[in-house]
Design an enzyme around this catalytic site. Structure first.
Site, PDB file in Angstrom:
ATOM      1  N   GLU A 123      -4.273  -7.293  -0.811  1.00 51.87           N
ATOM      2  CA  GLU A 123      -2.951  -7.891  -0.567  1.00 51.87           C
ATOM      3  C   GLU A 123      -1.923  -6.830  -0.147  1.00 51.87           C
ATOM      4  O   GLU A 123      -0.810  -6.800  -0.673  1.00 51.87           O
ATOM      5  CB  GLU A 123      -2.467  -8.637  -1.815  1.00 51.87           C
ATOM      6  CG  GLU A 123      -3.442  -9.713  -2.295  1.00 51.87           C
ATOM      7  CD  GLU A 123      -2.889 -10.557  -3.442  1.00 51.87           C
ATOM      8  OE1 GLU A 123      -1.910 -10.130  -4.068  1.00 51.87           O
ATOM      9  OE2 GLU A 123      -3.435 -11.650  -3.680  1.00 51.87           O
ATOM     10  N   GLU A 268      -9.497 -15.341  -3.621  1.00 46.84           N
ATOM     11  CA  GLU A 268      -9.097 -15.578  -5.016  1.00 46.84           C
ATOM     12  C   GLU A 268      -8.494 -16.970  -5.125  1.00 46.84           C
ATOM     13  O   GLU A 268      -7.631 -17.343  -4.344  1.00 46.84           O
ATOM     14  CB  GLU A 268      -8.010 -14.581  -5.471  1.00 46.84           C
ATOM     15  CG  GLU A 268      -8.429 -13.134  -5.490  1.00 46.84           C
ATOM     16  CD  GLU A 268      -7.295 -12.214  -5.984  1.00 46.84           C
ATOM     17  OE1 GLU A 268      -6.270 -12.712  -6.497  1.00 46.84           O
ATOM     18  OE2 GLU A 268      -7.437 -10.983  -5.843  1.00 46.84           O
TER      19      GLU A 268
END
Ligand SMILES: *[C@@H]1O[C@H](CO)[C@@H](O)[C@H](O)[C@H]1NC(C)=O
Ligand SMILES: *[C@@H]1O[C@H](CO)[C@@H](O)[C@H](O)[C@H]1NC(C)=O
Ligand SMILES: *[C@@H]1O[C@H](CO)[C@@H](O)[C@H](O)[C@H]1NC(C)=O
Ligand SMILES: *[C@@H]1O[C@H](CO)[C@@H](O)[C@H](O)[C@H]1NC(C)=O
Length: 479
Positions: A123, A268
């Protein structure tokens, strides 16, 4: 702490092997899982892999390429996504370093490790990082893929960058208006074209829980797959849950960026079980039940019908995670810190929920707790000591709506003291707190709040090579 003798350890290893053979029968499940490592007391990787096999889990996503867990995955048949942490991205801007990384962490394993992806960064474009990794991510991605290609494994191992869903936006919250975030639009366009050319997927993390957490106006039922609440989009398309809507917002953004068919992997998705009023076992179970059923039915989303590639987040509660995003951060595990399943699940998505297999052979510290000493004099020193205990220990279960919110004041203090004491391996010096605390062997758990006993950390334990253990066991049979 005395270590067990060699021969019993060998016998234990044989027993574990027996479990492994039984486990081979578990039906293979399609959903992957994130195996994070931010625990103060990690479990033995070989035992974790044992558990994965017993539960039929066939793919894992890691956040680095640490030899400890990776070594346990060698010859396991489990498919692996390795990771390169954000703080290594800059280093990977040198092609020589990228080549070394691939040599040491990919090609050196040969065919013994089933590496499918390398996650370059985690991220990195998150708004909270203030653009720190904006310049280094794409060059690192290109270098790693080039090194994989040159090493001759680029056909089967693909480099990609797991991104948070905040890299794309929709001005009117409709998937059909999806586009990449304006400040990174050009970068994203170049990156997704590169992924497309290399045959690599776009990896995105989607968090329906956060939609709910971040806005009190968010329609509660829309967070769940089975919620029944729908929103309408253009062309008569109807969305029944935020996961699908979010996914299709990305699909629209990819289409606008000129790569309408780029493969998407959900890196995720999950639901935490503590640390917030909406983070509990009941809602987590509801979320996973809906998700797993959806995945099993291979219905996909309105814009991308069919099978989805998904990794659950995550395996264990991680007590060392930063709680900057919220107290729930340490409670994402489908297993507890000590490797026990939190609630029944059916990973095949057929709705036959049953307890998952736990991590075998977990050893605990003695059954003793650190609690507030009622007889203590210097009560004025309480606030400072509680603050100290909670800064290093984990007090995230004490907040409003959390599992330990119902404690009275004394138990509340004891909880904080005990969490610190357990984290410090029950060191007697960690149960002093200016004379305000004492050690007890009476279970201090109260009002539905479990005061845990920490496990014996496997970190620093010499890994027992299976061959050595079997040899030791054979030796015992011979003797
Ligand atoms: C391989 O991965 C490990 C763990 O992430 C890392 O510490 C190491 O530096 C990597 N090796 C190279 C040569 O970059
Ligand atoms: C980002 O900026 C904010 C505000 O300027 C600051 O508080 C924060 O520490 C910065 N974060 C990082 C990772 O640099
Ligand atoms: C319990 O402890 C937490 C964290 O230190 C605190 O926020 C809360 O107010 C305390 N509750 C009681 C009843 O003392
Ligand atoms: C302490 O009691 C709680 C609540 O009854 C229980 O869940 C927990 O397992 C007990 N802990 C130990 C170490 O026996």
């Amino acid at each position: 702490m005395a270590r067990p003798l060699r021969l019993p350890a060998g016998v234990a290893a044989l027993l574990l092997l027996a479990v492994a053979f039984r486990a081979a029968a578990a039906p293979a499940v399609d959903v992957g899982v994130n195996w994070g490592s931010q625990l103060s007391h990690p479990l033995l990787p070989s035992s974790v892999v044992q558990m994965l096999k017993e539960n039929g889990i066939t793919k894992v996503k890691l956040f680095d390429a640490d030899l400890w867990p990776v070594g346990a995955l060698v010859d396991s048949g489990i498919e692996v996504m390795l990771g390169i942490p954000n703080d290594m991205l800059e280093t990977m801007n040198s092609y020589g370093n990228a080549k070394d990384w691939v040599k040491e962490n990919v090609t050196s394993y040969g065919d013994k490790l089933k590496i499918k992806y390398v996650a370059v960064g985690n991220e990195p474009f998150l708004k909270a990082y203030n653009g720190s990794f904006m310049k280094t991510t794409f060059p690192a991605l290109k270098n790693i893929q080039k090194a994989l290609n040159e090493a001759g494994v680029g056909g089967k191992v693909k480099a990609t960058v797991p991104l948070n869903a905040d890299v794309y936006v929709s001005p009117d919250n409709k998937p059909s208006s999806g586009a990449f975030r304006p400040d990174i639009e050009d970068l994203m366009k170049d990156m997704v074209k590169f992924l497309h050319d290399q045959g690599a997927p776009f990896v995105v993390n989607i968090y329906p829980f956060l939609s709910l957490y971040q806005s009190d106006d968010f329609p509660f039922e829309f967070a769940f797959i089975d919620g029944g609440k729908t929103i309408q989009d253009k062309g008569g398309i109807s969305y029944s849950n935020v996961f699908d809507a979010n996914y299709d917002t990305l699909v629209t953004a990819l289409k606008k960026a000129g790569v309408p068919n780029l493969k998407v992997v959900v890196g995720e998705v999950g639901w935490p079980t503590d640390g917030d009023k909406n983070a509990n076992i009941k809602l987590a179970r509801r979320y996973y039940d809906g998700l797993l059923k959806k995945l099993a039915e291979k219905e996909g989303t309105p814009l991308r019908p069919g099978k989805m590639d998904v990794y659950m987040f995550g395996l264990f509660d991680e007590d060392m995670k930063s709680i900057l995003p919220g107290n729930f951060e340490r409670h994402w595990g489908i297993f507890t810190y000590d490797g026990k399943p939190k609630f029944p699940m059916d990973l095949t998505g057929h709705g036959n929920d049953k307890p998952l297999a736990a991590v075998p052979g977990v050893e605990y510290l003695p059954k003793q707790w650190c609690v507030f000493d009622d007889a203590a004099k210097e009560k004025s020193k309480l606030p400072g000591n509680i603050e100290y205990a909670c800064a290093s220990g984990d007090c995230t279960a004490l907040g409003y709506g959390c599992s330990c919110n119902g404690l009275d004041e004394k138990s509340n203090i004891s909880y904080a003291f005990n969490m610190y004491f357990q984290m410090q391996d029950q060191d007697v010096r960690a149960c002093d707190f200016d004379g305000l605390a004492k050690i007890t062997d009476k279970n201090a758990s109260a009002r539905g709040c479990v005061f845990p006993i920490q496990v014996i950390s496997a970190a620093g334990r010499a890994p027992v090579a299976p061959a050595v253990a079997v040899f030791a066991a054979l030796l015992m049979v011979l003797v």
